[in-house]
Design a protein around this motif. Sequence first.
Motif, mmCIF file in Angstrom:
data_model
loop_
_atom_site.group_PDB
_atom_site.id
_atom_site.type_symbol
_atom_site.label_atom_id
_atom_site.label_comp_id
_atom_site.label_asym_id
_atom_site.label_seq_id
_atom_site.Cartn_x
_atom_site.Cartn_y
_atom_site.Cartn_z
ATOM 1 N N THR A 172 -8.690 -28.674 3.562
ATOM 2 C CA THR A 172 -9.607 -27.877 4.384
ATOM 3 C C THR A 172 -10.112 -26.656 3.637
ATOM 4 N N GLY A 173 -9.455 -26.298 2.545
ATOM 5 C CA GLY A 173 -9.940 -25.202 1.714
ATOM 6 C C GLY A 173 -9.333 -23.849 2.003
ATOM 7 N N VAL A 174 -8.185 -23.818 2.721
ATOM 8 C CA VAL A 174 -7.519 -22.535 2.949
ATOM 9 C C VAL A 174 -7.172 -21.921 1.588
ATOM 10 N N ALA A 230 -19.549 -27.616 0.395
ATOM 11 C CA ALA A 230 -20.603 -28.289 1.158
ATOM 12 C C ALA A 230 -20.012 -29.227 2.202
ATOM 13 N N ARG A 231 -18.944 -29.935 1.845
ATOM 14 C CA ARG A 231 -18.332 -30.872 2.786
ATOM 15 C C ARG A 231 -17.650 -30.145 3.942
ATOM 16 N N HIS A 232 -17.154 -28.941 3.674
ATOM 17 C CA HIS A 232 -16.529 -28.164 4.748
ATOM 18 C C HIS A 232 -17.569 -27.499 5.639
ATOM 19 N N THR A 233 -18.783 -27.463 5.202
ATOM 20 C CA THR A 233 -19.917 -26.668 5.689
ATOM 21 C C THR A 233 -19.715 -25.224 5.231
ATOM 22 N N PRO A 234 -20.759 -24.612 4.680
ATOM 23 C CA PRO A 234 -20.607 -23.327 3.978
ATOM 24 C C PRO A 234 -19.926 -22.225 4.775
ATOM 25 N N HIS A 235 -20.319 -22.009 6.048
ATOM 26 C CA HIS A 235 -19.729 -20.881 6.772
ATOM 27 C C HIS A 235 -18.253 -21.118 7.069
ATOM 28 N N VAL A 236 -17.873 -22.383 7.276
ATOM 29 C CA VAL A 236 -16.463 -22.704 7.481
ATOM 30 C C VAL A 236 -15.691 -22.497 6.184
ATOM 31 N N HIS A 237 -16.240 -22.939 5.086
ATOM 32 C CA HIS A 237 -15.568 -22.827 3.798
ATOM 33 C C HIS A 237 -15.267 -21.364 3.456
ATOM 34 N N GLU A 238 -16.216 -20.479 3.706
ATOM 35 C CA GLU A 238 -16.000 -19.066 3.385
ATOM 36 C C GLU A 238 -14.861 -18.477 4.195
ATOM 37 N N ARG A 239 -14.778 -18.846 5.485
ATOM 38 C CA ARG A 239 -13.665 -18.376 6.320
ATOM 39 C C ARG A 239 -12.330 -18.896 5.779
ATOM 40 N N MET A 240 -12.303 -20.207 5.446
ATOM 41 C CA MET A 240 -11.065 -20.807 4.962
ATOM 42 C C MET A 240 -10.635 -20.187 3.628
ATOM 43 N N MET A 267 -5.173 -26.630 14.667
ATOM 44 C CA MET A 267 -5.073 -25.370 15.399
ATOM 45 C C MET A 267 -5.243 -24.192 14.461
ATOM 46 N N VAL A 268 -4.705 -24.302 13.248
ATOM 47 C CA VAL A 268 -4.929 -23.262 12.244
ATOM 48 C C VAL A 268 -6.419 -23.105 11.972
ATOM 49 N N LEU A 269 -7.104 -24.218 11.771
ATOM 50 C CA LEU A 269 -8.548 -24.185 11.526
ATOM 51 C C LEU A 269 -9.283 -23.517 12.683
ATOM 52 N N ARG A 270 -8.928 -23.875 13.902
ATOM 53 C CA ARG A 270 -9.588 -23.302 15.076
ATOM 54 C C ARG A 270 -9.345 -21.795 15.178
ATOM 55 N N GLN A 288 -10.962 -17.277 2.497
ATOM 56 C CA GLN A 288 -10.417 -15.919 2.613
ATOM 57 C C GLN A 288 -9.082 -15.874 3.342
ATOM 58 N N ALA A 289 -8.648 -16.991 3.911
ATOM 59 C CA ALA A 289 -7.474 -16.996 4.777
ATOM 60 C C ALA A 289 -6.177 -17.145 3.996
ATOM 61 N N CYS A 290 -5.104 -16.632 4.591
ATOM 62 C CA CYS A 290 -3.751 -16.802 4.058
ATOM 63 C C CYS A 290 -2.873 -17.387 5.165
ATOM 64 N N VAL A 291 -2.306 -18.562 4.920
ATOM 65 C CA VAL A 291 -1.512 -19.268 5.926
ATOM 66 C C VAL A 291 -0.139 -19.581 5.344
ATOM 67 N N GLY A 292 0.892 -19.316 6.126
ATOM 68 C CA GLY A 292 2.253 -19.626 5.714
ATOM 69 C C GLY A 292 2.744 -20.910 6.340
ATOM 70 N N ILE A 293 3.600 -21.627 5.636
ATOM 71 C CA ILE A 293 4.220 -22.840 6.165
ATOM 72 C C ILE A 293 5.719 -22.720 5.967
ATOM 73 N N ALA A 294 6.442 -22.652 7.062
ATOM 74 C CA ALA A 294 7.895 -22.481 7.047
ATOM 75 C C ALA A 294 8.553 -23.841 7.216
ATOM 76 N N GLY A 295 9.011 -24.409 6.119
ATOM 77 C CA GLY A 295 9.596 -25.747 6.129
ATOM 78 C C GLY A 295 8.604 -26.766 5.594
ATOM 79 N N LEU A 296 9.041 -27.580 4.642
ATOM 80 C CA LEU A 296 8.141 -28.540 3.994
ATOM 81 C C LEU A 296 8.646 -29.965 4.154
#
Length: 269
Positions: free
Chosen positions: A106-108, A72-82, A258-261, A84-92
């Motif tokens: 963000t719910g990725v 709900a906080r992400h807004t439902p349509h945004v949350h569903e997109r996030m 930018m990932v979110l966008r 389902q997504a797979c994001v990599g992070i190279a370097g921590l």
Amino acid sequence: MLHITCNGKPLEVSNGAMLQSTARKQLPNVSVVILNGFQTTDELQLHDGDSITVIEKGAMPPQDVLEHMMAARHTPHVHERMKQACVGIAGLGGLGSNIAAMLARTGVGHLVLADFDTVEPSNLNRQNYFVSHLGMTKTDATAKLLHEINPFITIETHTVRIDSSNAVELFSGCDIVCEAFDNPDCKAELVSTLLSETEHIRIVAGSGMAGYGSCNEIVTKKRMTRLYVCGDEKTAAANGVGLMAPRVSVCAGHQANMVLRLLLDIETP
């Protein structure tokens, strides 16, 4: 009758039902009320299809309620997109550890984390670690933190040095990869490899966030069809110009945003 959703479950209420009154009927001790992603204390009229979340402040809600609240906080349509997504992070390091926390919030749904290093005292001035993490691999420390932030996401870790020989294998399942290295040569090698050897991965890189100059100079620019660069693109760490939490965090925020966008199909010129 109105058909709404309360804490993820269908609920029928009478026409003209009001938000706060309905919330108190569902949870007498309610202290946080969220209507369609927006927390409010106003007594608003409910409409058919509304989604409300009601929780007691400071108390841990059941898992299904917590997940519904986050959606709900992400807004439902945004949350569903996030989700389902797979994001990599190279370097921590300073960028990657902060990007990971932001994307988890963000719910990725699936994060692929890769780094060969361990947490050391010099990291604590800007990286998303605590004293209790000293000596842990950055992959383990980050995964532990992310599960505390969002227990509903999948975290895949690789404690390995990333180079042209393994980058594609590590991140082939990702929609987007965040480049978060300190070394310029390693940055260039990763970007070149993923752009030349894959056709679908988009890259969000960081360049220029050292020191304590104006954060307004940190921007996001589209450099190629699948490459976006965040930073001021000029201020590298050097003698007397260290890497400090404010500017590093701002750049990490640019990369995460930018990932979110991109996941929402919003381009950047």
